[in-house]
Design an enzyme around this catalytic site. Sequence first.
Site: not given
Ligand SMILES: [Zn+2]
Length: 591
Positions: A285, A372
């Site tokens: 994050e 991702y």
């Molecule tokens: Zn992310």
Amino acid sequence: MSVEDPHSFSDFTQGLIQHINFEIEVNFVSHTLGILANYHLDRPVTGSFFLDTRDLQIKRISQDGKNVEWELDMEDDILGQRLHLHELDQVSEFSIQLKTSPGASALQWLQPTQTAGGLHPFLYSQCQMLHARSIFPCQDSPSVRFTYNATIKAPEALKAVMAAESMGDMREGGSTVSSFHMPQPIPSYLFALAIGELVFQEVGPRTGIYAEPSIIDAAVWEFEENEEKLIQAEKLLGPYLWDRYDLLIMPPAFPPGGMENPRLTFLHPSIIVGDRSATYVVTHELAHAWTGNLVTNATWEDFWLNEGWTTYAELRITELLEGKDVEQLIWHLKRTAMHDAMANFGYESRFTCLSYSQEGVDPDIVFSSIPYAKGAAFLVCLEEAAGRDVFDAFIKHYIETYQFTSITTDEFIAFLLENLPEAAERVDIEEWVHHPGFPESAPQLSSKLYDEVESAISAFTKGILPEKKTVKNWRALQVIQFCLDLQNQEVTIADCKYFEDLFGIDDSASAGLRRAFYLFAIPAGYEDIRPGIERYVEQVGRSFFLMSLYRCMVKVDWTREFARSLFEENRHRHHPITVKSNDAILTEAGL
Ligand SMILES: [Zn+2]
């Protein structure tokens, strides 16, 4: 350049929102926000102006005190309703008075019993992907950025926070009015607020934590290293431009593991394990502060630019902090998740491409770990082709060039070809970006920590179970990876009982470990875990964890029988986004 966004009704050639002033009043009885929003556009608009909305009760739109004609004239299941402002004449500022719906898809209103403290209600927002429009009308596309000021009026006992700079609180009758200022322009999906019984504690000069009082100490211990993370991240990515990096520990119903709301990451409480084994989620994050929040994907079709880059940066920061072996072990976990997702969609599915048309596609439903891990693997390939020093200079140049803007995949590729022409030549960009599946040329992983897991799996296939003294020294992530790898093995009920005891599943504070255990114990037919599964669904609201659990449950007879009723019993506990994605899995399975 004007972007085409399949997930917005807006016409960006009409003019763009530049700044919004919000006055927000929170009503915990009716579960609504009353909002007065004053919009400033980047140029005067004449004629029509379109905004995205979903389930909003619009009361009045005005300009200089005069009413503006409007209607909701288009409707779509995924996009919501188009708000059409009519007959504007050189208008660059207008106000909208509205009320959100109790079922607003961005908001979850929690009862006191759904919080750690149990005494006060809690409200929070989650706007990614298309949910900001359920709070206020906006050009709900990551290609449009605006600054904002806001005041939030809420009951006195509660604390309001936003992903913005706090300008202080004022008492007003039985309420507190909190003021916020967001000087850095953000896309709508990064608008975020939360209100609950919250306290704050600093962990470093730029880092701190908001949490309910009963969990603040555990959170401070778990995330003590955040300031150091920030320093290491700056080495790789350049200066941190958002002033503060704080965490807000969310209630368990929060759908993602973490949400990179600028200045204030919203974090799922399951990341507090008590051994810092899941803090790589914070690293992720934090990295978004550059890749995602500074340089933003122009549409959700370019989502891999946010998540592939951030996963790559997360792993580089992990390497700096914990070494290559741990970094490669985390890579294994991410690749395992990616292959699970590819198997779910089918390796030939377009949803396994990094970039594909999302016309008519709900980005919440196709959300997976593919952008991702596949995105990050593509970047590792480019790094290997360019050499680390050259690639590191490229990273900083990329971020500096596009900071506070939003870009498409095509723009990124053009930038890559221009700035790293030789490396780009050696990597099959077309295959990585536009072809389904996972390229065979992907970088190999190498981790001694993973080798230990692999040899334990290999021994298991020969009937040898790992002993307590062997796994005693394993890292938490090795145990999780071992359990995930057991999904591909023949596991008996006796094995399940052995592992349940060996890994202390019943007492484990790790939602990740419990999930990994259920994913092999369910197909093994270990029916004794039913109460554990029921408790898990009740306690853990993480959408991705629940989705993998329900996907597993619908495939196995004994869990298939109660999957729908379990979901329905817990529907009220979960965020609307979690309800939608898990409902879709059950419906698709014919339940
Ligand atoms: Zn992310």
